[in-house]
Write an enzyme that holds these catalytic residues in place. Structure first.
Site, short mmCIF file in Angstrom:
data_model
loop_
_atom_site.label_atom_id
_atom_site.label_comp_id
_atom_site.label_asym_id
_atom_site.label_seq_id
_atom_site.Cartn_x
_atom_site.Cartn_y
_atom_site.Cartn_z
N SER A 19 3.83 3.78 6.66
CA SER A 19 2.84 3.32 7.68
C SER A 19 2.14 2.08 7.18
CB SER A 19 1.60 4.44 7.72
OG SER A 19 1.22 4.43 6.26
N ALA A 76 -2.28 -7.29 1.40
CA ALA A 76 -2.00 -8.80 1.83
C ALA A 76 -3.34 -9.59 1.81
CB ALA A 76 -1.05 -8.95 3.27
N GLN A 77 -2.98 -10.79 1.39
CA GLN A 77 -4.36 -11.45 1.26
C GLN A 77 -4.13 -12.84 2.08
OE1 GLN A 77 -4.65 -12.89 -2.81
NE2 GLN A 77 -5.40 -10.85 -3.28
N GLY A 96 -2.12 -14.32 4.71
CA GLY A 96 -2.00 -14.27 5.96
C GLY A 96 -0.49 -14.33 6.54
N HIS A 115 5.46 -13.81 -7.98
CA HIS A 115 4.45 -14.87 -7.51
C HIS A 115 3.80 -15.46 -8.79
CE1 HIS A 115 0.85 -16.16 -5.59
NE2 HIS A 115 1.14 -15.64 -4.39
N ARG A 154 7.71 -20.78 -3.78
CA ARG A 154 7.26 -19.88 -4.93
C ARG A 154 8.47 -19.84 -5.99
NH1 ARG A 154 4.93 -14.93 -1.68
NH2 ARG A 154 3.08 -16.11 -1.22
N HIS A 180 6.51 -9.48 -7.08
CA HIS A 180 5.44 -9.56 -5.73
C HIS A 180 6.36 -8.88 -4.48
CE1 HIS A 180 2.46 -11.02 -3.08
NE2 HIS A 180 3.24 -11.72 -2.46
N SER A 186 6.41 -12.44 5.54
CA SER A 186 6.94 -11.03 5.39
C SER A 186 6.15 -10.22 6.50
CB SER A 186 6.64 -10.54 4.06
OG SER A 186 5.55 -10.90 3.48
C1 LIG Z 1 -1.13 -8.29 -2.99
C2 LIG Z 1 -0.30 -8.85 -1.98
C3 LIG Z 1 -0.29 -9.75 -1.16
C4 LIG Z 1 0.56 -10.28 -0.11
N1 LIG Z 1 0.19 -11.14 0.65
C5 LIG Z 1 0.94 -11.46 1.93
C6 LIG Z 1 0.61 -12.39 2.89
O1 LIG Z 1 -0.34 -13.12 2.64
N2 LIG Z 1 1.42 -12.47 3.75
C7 LIG Z 1 2.57 -12.03 3.86
O2 LIG Z 1 3.47 -12.20 4.76
N3 LIG Z 1 2.80 -10.88 3.18
C8 LIG Z 1 2.17 -10.80 1.97
N4 LIG Z 1 2.41 -9.70 1.03
C9 LIG Z 1 3.70 -8.76 1.34
C10 LIG Z 1 3.51 -7.90 2.61
O3 LIG Z 1 2.49 -7.56 2.40
C11 LIG Z 1 4.53 -6.90 2.58
O4 LIG Z 1 5.92 -7.30 2.35
C12 LIG Z 1 4.63 -6.23 3.87
O5 LIG Z 1 3.11 -5.72 4.15
C13 LIG Z 1 5.54 -4.84 4.07
O6 LIG Z 1 5.27 -4.10 5.15
P1 LIG Z 1 5.97 -2.74 5.21
O7 LIG Z 1 5.59 -2.10 6.44
O8 LIG Z 1 7.42 -3.10 5.20
O9 LIG Z 1 5.61 -1.88 3.92
P2 LIG Z 1 4.20 -1.56 3.30
O10 LIG Z 1 3.20 -2.18 3.98
O11 LIG Z 1 4.52 -1.55 1.84
O12 LIG Z 1 4.22 0.03 3.89
C14 LIG Z 1 5.22 1.14 3.27
C15 LIG Z 1 5.06 2.51 3.76
O13 LIG Z 1 5.90 3.19 3.28
C16 LIG Z 1 5.34 4.39 2.56
N5 LIG Z 1 6.30 5.12 2.08
C17 LIG Z 1 7.13 4.62 0.90
N6 LIG Z 1 8.12 5.58 0.63
C18 LIG Z 1 7.77 6.51 1.17
C19 LIG Z 1 8.56 7.68 1.36
N7 LIG Z 1 9.39 8.38 0.46
N8 LIG Z 1 8.10 8.77 2.25
C20 LIG Z 1 6.97 8.42 3.25
N9 LIG Z 1 6.37 7.45 3.09
C21 LIG Z 1 6.84 6.39 2.36
C22 LIG Z 1 4.17 3.98 1.80
O14 LIG Z 1 3.29 4.93 1.74
C23 LIG Z 1 3.68 2.69 2.99
O15 LIG Z 1 2.80 3.41 3.79
C24 LIG Z 1 1.62 -9.37 0.12
C25 LIG Z 1 1.92 -8.45 -0.68
C26 LIG Z 1 1.01 -7.86 -1.89
C27 LIG Z 1 1.28 -6.83 -2.47
#
Ligand SMILES: Cc1cc2nc3c(=O)[nH]c(=O)nc-3n(C[C@H](O)[C@H](O)[C@H](O)COP(=O)(O)OP(=O)(O)OC[C@H]3O[C@@H](n4cnc5c(N)ncnc54)[C@H](O)[C@@H]3O)c2cc1C
Length: 516
Positions: A13, A46-47, A49, A225, A271, A332, A372
């Site tokens: 989610s 994510a911070q 943007g 990072h 980076r 990161h 990302s």
């Molecule tokens: C501190 C931080 C700062 C960041 N800043 C930036 C930024 O400024 N800009 C940018 O572009 N990116 C940034 N990133 C990277 C970016 O946030 C992530 O790459 C992006 O949000 C990933 O989105 P996603 O939907 O793929 O995964 P996520 O947002 O991680 O969601 C994964 C979901 O899968 C669920 N899940 C995992 N395994 C299972 C399972 N087996 N069963 C059920 N559910 C499961 C988790 O609970 C979660 O809800 C940052 C990351 C971090 C950690």
């Protein structure tokens, strides 16, 4: 056990999973399964943007070029072009859902223009807020929280994913059937002792996809990072790159602005280069950290632009308008993942992937900052469009055997050993010996897990098993890669003149950089 039936199943989610759910749910039923609460995700943390060429002096060609440069020659140019062209529409979609963004565009490393659309320093929180609210209001979408997906269900050859099983808190094991399944499980930060990622980042999607036979690539391109807070109380807290974009400088403990010694783009180099420079400086001076200096910046603007960082650091006694911030590199982002095409389709029919768990080809050997969240939205959207015309009719699924759990105390020890091994041997700098040692340790841990007696269900154990799978793929990838490129830097390989700077060659042979 009976099957609950939906048109599409979504695992995760974060921004990728919820974008897919919202976009696909127009005419069909969607079920989102997520292993903690809906907002527990990397997205929420994510911070900085979201990158998009929406500024007056910008256009998508420049964003494309910056992405390709950061990716060090290994990006898929078609995927990159698709990404950057779709970026403004993705931002508009978020605005349409109610996302509030600041008027000023931010700047981050590797970007030739100010193009970071953001909500102060908590963009992820704002984005997750609007998408999760929209999902909650949508009657076509069912959400199961605290639902850990344990297995994908697929037909025998030709393989098609037709459902999954999930362990749901207070309800036990349940089976779900769907015409298509979207894996949006995020990152793999828990492979390392120091990571910016939340605890849910345990590479589950990699484990699930591998078991189903989907192709996975580039897991050796693990992004570190450069500026993760060095502090026991706030382990893994990220100090956003946007602070360097706003003029923050990196100094060693003697006060020297050492990026002058490593790259002409200074603190705003991509980076991988900044992280290696920081690491090298720490090794050279035998210190545990370097410092981010924002004391010369306007105090009022700092507080306004970075309210979360301002507040969090104040609580532990660091005043960013007065004190240098101790920082060190930390895991990161996982640039590799499950191979998909532009429509999010993996190499297994019925199985889609989007977001950090996927490898669309846009990041190559190193992800450009703030690409990302964008990637998660753009490819989840194209998958949602494609799935409507292509999803297979449902084949009757069978119940799969469940993966083995071991005693949690054993899993704790195995995970700790794995994190230590990855942190020591598969981090910013690698060596042949270190990689071979990592390969050996991981193989032993896998064997040990297999030999331990079976124990009752434990999510922690299954996550650890998934981490072992992902670690082995990452290490095998690093051993197989015979050139230093992007995030993969093996000090035993001769630095290729094309792909690494003079400073990096100095790092390989251990000569300190010269001040210029
Ligand atoms: C501190 C931080 C700062 C960041 N800043 C930036 C930024 O400024 N800009 C940018 O572009 N990116 C940034 N990133 C990277 C970016 O946030 C992530 O790459 C992006 O949000 C990933 O989105 P996603 O939907 O793929 O995964 P996520 O947002 O991680 O969601 C994964 C979901 O899968 C669920 N899940 C995992 N395994 C299972 C399972 N087996 N069963 C059920 N559910 C499961 C988790 O609970 C979660 O809800 C940052 C990351 C971090 C950690």
């Amino acid at each position: 056990m009976t099957f609950e039936r939906y048109d599409y199943l979504v695992v995760g989610s974060g921004l990728a999973g919820l974008t897919f759910a919202l976009r696909a749910s127009e005419h069909v039923s969607v079920c989102v399964l997520t292993k903690a609460e809906i907002t527990d995700s990397n997205t929420n943390w994510a911070q900085g943007g979201i990158a998009a060429a929406v500024g007056e002096a910008d256009d998508w060609h420049l964003h494309e070029e910056d992405t390709l440069v950061a990716g060090a020659g290994l990006c898929d140019p078609t995927a990159v072009r698709f990404l950057v062209q779709q970026a403004p529409a993705a931002i508009e979609w978020l605005r349409g859902l109610g996302a509030r963004f600041d008027l000023q565009l931010g700047r981050e490393g590797g970007h030739s223009r100010n193009r970071i659309v953001h909500h102060a320093d908590k963009t992820g929180w704002e984005v997750e807020r609007v998408v999760s609210d929209a999902v909650r209001r949508n009657p076509k979408i069912t959400v199961y929280e605290n639902a850990f997906v344990t297995r994908l269900i697929s037909t025998p050859e030709p393989r098609t994913v037709v459902g999954l099983t999930a362990h749901i808190a207070d309800r036990g094991l349940k089976a779900f059937q769907g015409r298509a399944t979207m894996l949006a499980t995020g990152g793999a930060g828990m492979l390392y002792s120091r990571t910016t990622n939340p605890r849910v980042a345990t590479a589950d999607g990699i484990g699930l996809a591998k078991e189903t036979g989907a192709e996975i690539r580039d897991m050796e391109f693990m992004q570190f990072h450069p500026t993760v807070l060095y502090n026991q109380q706030l382990q893994g807290f990220l100090v956003t790159e946007a602070m360097r974009g706003a003029g923050g400088t990196l100094r060693n403990h003697l006060g020297h602005r050492f990026m002058y010694d490593y790259d002409e783009r200074l603190e705003l180099a991509p980076r991988d280069i900044v992280a290696r420079s920081v690491e090298r400086e720490m090794q050279r001076l035998k210190t545990w950290c370097v410092y981010l200096d924002t004391t010369h910046l306007d105090s009022h603007s700092l507080q306004e632009e970075f309210p979360t960082i301002w507040e969090k650091l104040r609580k532990i006694g660091i005043q960013i308008e007065r004190d240098w911030i101790p920082v060190t590199p930390g895991q990161h982002y996982s640039c590799g993942g499950i191979v998909t095409d532009l429509n999010g389709l993996t190499t297994v029919s019925g199985l889609y992937a989007a977001g950090e768990v996927a490898s669309t080809g846009v990041h190559g050997a190193n992800r450009l900052a703030s690409n990302s969240l964008l990637e998660a939205m753009v490819f989840a959207t194209s998958a949602a469009k494609f799935v409507q015309i292509s999803a297979e009719s449902t084949v009757e699924p069978i119940h799969p055997e469940q993966p083995k759990c071991v005693a949690e105390s054993d899993a704790v020890r195995i995970r700790w050993t794995l994190q230590k091994c990855m942190s020591e041997n598969v981090a910013v700098f690698r060596t042949n010996e270190g990689l071979r040692k990592a390969h050996e340790t991981i193989s032993e841990l896998i064997l040990e897990y297999d030999r331990l007696p079976e124990a009752p269900y434990s999510q922690y154990c299954l996550e650890t098993a998934n981490l072992l799978v992902a670690a082995r793929i990452a290490v095998d990838g690093a051993l197989a890669r015979k050139e230093n490129v992007g995030l993969h830097f093996n000090a035993d390989l001769e630095a290729s003149s094309q792909k690494s700077s003079v400073a990096e060659r100095q790092l390989a042979d251990g000569t300190p950089g010269q001040s210029v």
